[in-house]
Motif scaffolding. Structure first.
Motif, PDB file in Angstrom:
ATOM      1  N   VAL A 441       0.842  -1.192   0.000  1.00 40.78           N
ATOM      2  CA  VAL A 441       0.000   0.000   0.000  1.00 40.78           C
ATOM      3  C   VAL A 441       0.885   1.252   0.000  1.00 40.78           C
ATOM      4  CG1 VAL A 441      -0.216  -0.174   2.519  1.00 40.78           C
ATOM      5  CG2 VAL A 441      -1.811   1.237   1.262  1.00 40.78           C
ATOM      6  N   GLU A 442       0.435   2.229  -0.791  1.00 41.72           N
ATOM      7  CA  GLU A 442       1.070   3.558  -0.755  1.00 41.72           C
ATOM      8  C   GLU A 442      -0.063   4.513  -0.433  1.00 41.72           C
ATOM      9  OE1 GLU A 442       2.651   4.479  -4.595  1.00 41.72           O
ATOM     10  OE2 GLU A 442       3.972   2.731  -4.548  1.00 41.72           O
ATOM     11  N   SER A 443       0.184   5.400   0.499  1.00 43.87           N
ATOM     12  CA  SER A 443      -0.928   6.283   0.850  1.00 43.87           C
ATOM     13  C   SER A 443      -0.431   7.579   1.486  1.00 43.87           C
ATOM     14  CB  SER A 443      -1.851   5.544   1.819  1.00 43.87           C
ATOM     15  OG  SER A 443      -2.990   6.301   2.048  1.00 43.87           O
ATOM     16  N   ARG A 444      -1.180   8.635   1.236  1.00 45.91           N
ATOM     17  CA  ARG A 444      -0.891   9.911   1.924  1.00 45.91           C
ATOM     18  C   ARG A 444      -2.199  10.519   2.359  1.00 45.91           C
ATOM     19  NH1 ARG A 444       3.041  13.286  -1.655  1.00 45.91           N
ATOM     20  NH2 ARG A 444       2.415  15.007  -0.310  1.00 45.91           N
ATOM     21  N   VAL A 445      -2.236  10.988   3.577  1.00 50.75           N
ATOM     22  CA  VAL A 445      -3.482  11.548   4.106  1.00 50.75           C
ATOM     23  C   VAL A 445      -3.877  12.751   3.246  1.00 50.75           C
ATOM     24  CG1 VAL A 445      -4.526  12.670   6.122  1.00 50.75           C
ATOM     25  CG2 VAL A 445      -2.965  10.742   6.421  1.00 50.75           C
ATOM     26  N   GLY A 446      -5.137  12.746   2.831  1.00 49.47           N
ATOM     27  CA  GLY A 446      -5.665  13.863   2.044  1.00 49.47           C
ATOM     28  C   GLY A 446      -5.459  13.690   0.558  1.00 49.47           C
ATOM     29  N   THR A 447      -4.595  12.799   0.138  1.00 49.16           N
ATOM     30  CA  THR A 447      -4.311  12.627  -1.298  1.00 49.16           C
ATOM     31  C   THR A 447      -4.953  11.346  -1.839  1.00 49.16           C
ATOM     32  OG1 THR A 447      -2.196  13.662  -0.860  1.00 49.16           O
ATOM     33  CG2 THR A 447      -2.441  12.589  -3.017  1.00 49.16           C
ATOM     34  N   GLY A 448      -4.872  10.284  -1.047  1.00 49.74           N
ATOM     35  CA  GLY A 448      -5.476   9.032  -1.499  1.00 49.74           C
ATOM     36  C   GLY A 448      -4.571   7.835  -1.253  1.00 49.74           C
ATOM     37  N   SER A 449      -5.044   6.664  -1.643  1.00 46.91           N
ATOM     38  CA  SER A 449      -4.300   5.418  -1.395  1.00 46.91           C
ATOM     39  C   SER A 449      -4.205   4.618  -2.679  1.00 46.91           C
ATOM     40  CB  SER A 449      -5.007   4.564  -0.355  1.00 46.91           C
ATOM     41  OG  SER A 449      -5.337   5.331   0.758  1.00 46.91           O
ATOM     42  N   ARG A 450      -3.126   3.834  -2.748  1.00 51.59           N
ATOM     43  CA  ARG A 450      -2.934   2.955  -3.914  1.00 51.59           C
ATOM     44  C   ARG A 450      -2.599   1.562  -3.385  1.00 51.59           C
ATOM     45  NH1 ARG A 450      -1.316   3.763  -9.278  1.00 51.59           N
ATOM     46  NH2 ARG A 450      -1.371   5.988  -8.864  1.00 51.59           N
ATOM     47  N   MET A 451      -3.462   0.588  -3.673  1.00 49.18           N
ATOM     48  CA  MET A 451      -3.226  -0.797  -3.263  1.00 49.18           C
ATOM     49  C   MET A 451      -2.658  -1.538  -4.462  1.00 49.18           C
ATOM     50  SD  MET A 451      -4.211  -1.401  -0.190  1.00 49.18           S
ATOM     51  CE  MET A 451      -5.027  -0.477   1.081  1.00 49.18           C
ATOM     52  N   ARG A 452      -1.516  -2.220  -4.242  1.00 49.07           N
ATOM     53  CA  ARG A 452      -0.895  -2.926  -5.371  1.00 49.07           C
ATOM     54  C   ARG A 452      -0.774  -4.424  -5.031  1.00 49.07           C
ATOM     55  NH1 ARG A 452       3.761  -0.493  -5.544  1.00 49.07           N
ATOM     56  NH2 ARG A 452       2.910   1.217  -6.767  1.00 49.07           N
ATOM     57  N   VAL A 453      -1.409  -5.243  -5.880  1.00 49.99           N
ATOM     58  CA  VAL A 453      -1.326  -6.699  -5.694  1.00 49.99           C
ATOM     59  C   VAL A 453      -0.500  -7.260  -6.848  1.00 49.99           C
ATOM     60  CG1 VAL A 453      -2.626  -8.866  -5.656  1.00 49.99           C
ATOM     61  CG2 VAL A 453      -3.561  -6.823  -4.565  1.00 49.99           C
TER      62      VAL A 453
END
Ligand code: ADP
Length: 478
Positions: A441-453
């Motif tokens: 997971v990559e994520s930043r508060v207020g910007t969004g999240s990216r889940m990578r499988v």
């Protein structure tokens, strides 16, 4: 019968081997000592002296005279000269006293070589004899020289006694010493057995004592200690999981109970009853979702879920899921876009993969505020298939990122106002693990999240079917 312990087995093997070695050694010593080489040489020497005297004598009288003169007083060796008709020409005192028979000898029996023999002579005992037939001017003569073996026999029986006594002592001492050594060597095993027997589920924090780290038993002890450590961790996880699960059930149940109790305390309007029933329905739905998720995780942990994998077309599966989720996305005015490369196949269980992506899409919609955006992509890269679900949602605080795949972990719910179970990502991770893939997971508060499988790429099925069909599981998260 109880089999012998390793200490005794070691002792018996060791003593058995030593007995065998001692036996062979004693036999060799005994055989060497019992050989009469020195006596035979001395006898041959005496015989050659006797032969020297008789072969040059002209008649039997001279033979007798020479023998009396030369050998009459010898003590250690006994002599005898017999002519062809069996008449004794000369005998030393002991041979004469023993009245040995002197049979005539036939010419065809004659052998040129002297013959050695060990015989038990009447009145004289055990004797070593050398016999030879020679020709002389006085006619054919049989010469015999003998010596007693009493001394040699005595020495041999002394040697026998020494070998037997020393051998027996050596074997007994070796057994005793071997047992002590084996017991000492096995002491760490005995200590570990005793310590391991005391370890129960309640005190898994205890460890086995290690005597020496670098020997075999030390390594065995360390391996067992690591195993106990793993067991301790697993038990701790199970304990925490059970406590968390109980806690998760208790809160909604308490809410349901108090709502029902308050509603029943006095008569209410139909609208009020409706509100209470709706609230009860909401809590029951939450509880059944939680129970279903817990059951899935327990089955996954116990390895009860089938691992018959088949080629699954990820593109088709995601396309279908996006189509389903668009309804929920539209309700929140969220734009759901997908960029899916065709021919991305993975080997897996279609039901579980469906559940994995459903969890991630569901989270993306839950944790993205109204008017946001979700991008779903799937591409093949170097033998792998990479699936990404990116949202423009609330994001996850950096301190929570290492924990979000843990069971029952939830980022502060007040932040998003979403009520979850904290099991969705834990389930996703266990599905990915079962498929030998990774989830990040990559994520930043207020910007969004990216889940990578990332999953291993597989060959498309021979019949060309995507293999992603099957019964659709109920949407677990709310
Ligand atoms: P839940 O049932 O609470 O959604 P999950 O295991 O699915 O449980 O997620 C764990 C936590 O991770 C959630 O409480 C949420 O705060 C956070 N989370 C998961 N996915 C996202 C996302 N896409 N955006 C922001 N936060 C997320």
């Amino acid at each position: 019968m109880r089999p012998l312990g390793i200490r005794w087995r070691l002792t018996f093997w060791y003593s058995g081997l030593l007995t065998l070695v001692l036996l062979v050694y004693s036999l060799v010593v005994y055989y060497t000592a019992s050989r009469l080489t020195a006596i035979d040489t001395a006898l041959a020497d005496e015989l050659s002296q006797l032969r020297g005297q008789v072969v040059s004598a002209n008649d039997e009288v001279v033979v007798r005279a020479r023998c009396i003169e030369m050998f009459g007083t010898r003590n250690r060796f006994q002599f005898e000269v017999v002519n062809a008709s069996g008449n004794v020409l000369f005998r030393t005192l002991r041979f004469a006293n023993a009245r040995l028979s002197a049979p005539p000898f036939a010419n065809e029996e004659r052998e040129d070589e002297p013959r050695f023999a060990s015989e038990w002579l009447p009145q004289l005992g055990h004797y070593r004899l050398i016999t030879e037939e020679v020709d002389s001017p006085a006619g054919p003569l049989r010469l015999r020289v003998g010596t007693s073996l009493a001394g040699a026999d005595q020495q041999l029986s002394r040697l026998e006694a020494v070998l037997f006594g020393a051998g027996l002592t050596a074997v007994v001492v070796a057994m005793w010493g071997g047992y002590l050594i084996a017991r000492r060597a096995m002491a760490p095993v005995a200590a570990m057995t005793e310590a391991a027997a005391k370890i129960t589920m309640l005190d898994l924090n205890r460890r086995l004592a290690i005597f020496r780290k670098d020997d075999e038993f030390g390594r065995l002890g360390e391996t067992l200690n690591r195993m106990i450590e793993r067991l301790e961790r697993s038990f701790e996880e199970v304990r925490r999981f059970t406590a968390d699960a109980a806690h998760e059930f208790r809160t909604p149940m308490a809410i349901m109970r108090s709502e029902a109790e308050i509603a029943l305390r006095s008569p209410r309007s139909p609208e009020e009853y409706r509100r209470v029933i709706e609230s009860l329905l909401e809590e029951t739905t939450h509880l059944s979702g939680l129970a279903e998720q817990l059951l899935f995780l327990c089955r996954e942990d116990a390895g009860l879920i089938s691992s018959d994998f088949e080629p699954v077309g990820v593109c088709a599966l995601l396309e279908e899921l996006c189509e389903q989720m668009r309804v929920a996305a539209r309700e929140k005015e969220i734009e759901l876009e997908s960029r899916l490369e065709p021919d991305c196949y993975v080997s897996g269980d279609p039901q579980r993969l469906r559940r994995l992506f459903m969890n991630l899409l569901d989270n993306a919609i839950k944790y993205t505020p109204r008017g946001g955006r979700i991008d779903v992509s799937c591409r093949g890269a170097a033998g792998r298939v990479v699936i990404e679900i990116a949202d423009s949602g609330y994001g996850i605080p950096a301190e929570s990122l290492p924990h979000i795949f843990e069971r029952f972990y939830r980022v502060d719910a007040a932040r998003t106002g979403v009520k979850g179970t904290g099991l969705g990502l834990a389930i996703s991770r266990s599905i990915v693990d079962a498929h030998g893939g990774t989830i990040e997971v990559e994520s930043r508060v207020g910007t969004g999240s990216r889940m990578r499988v990332t999953l291993q790429k597989a060959q498309p099925p021979a019949n060309g079917k995507p293999g992603a069909s099957g019964a659709k599981p109920q949407l677990a998260s709310r």
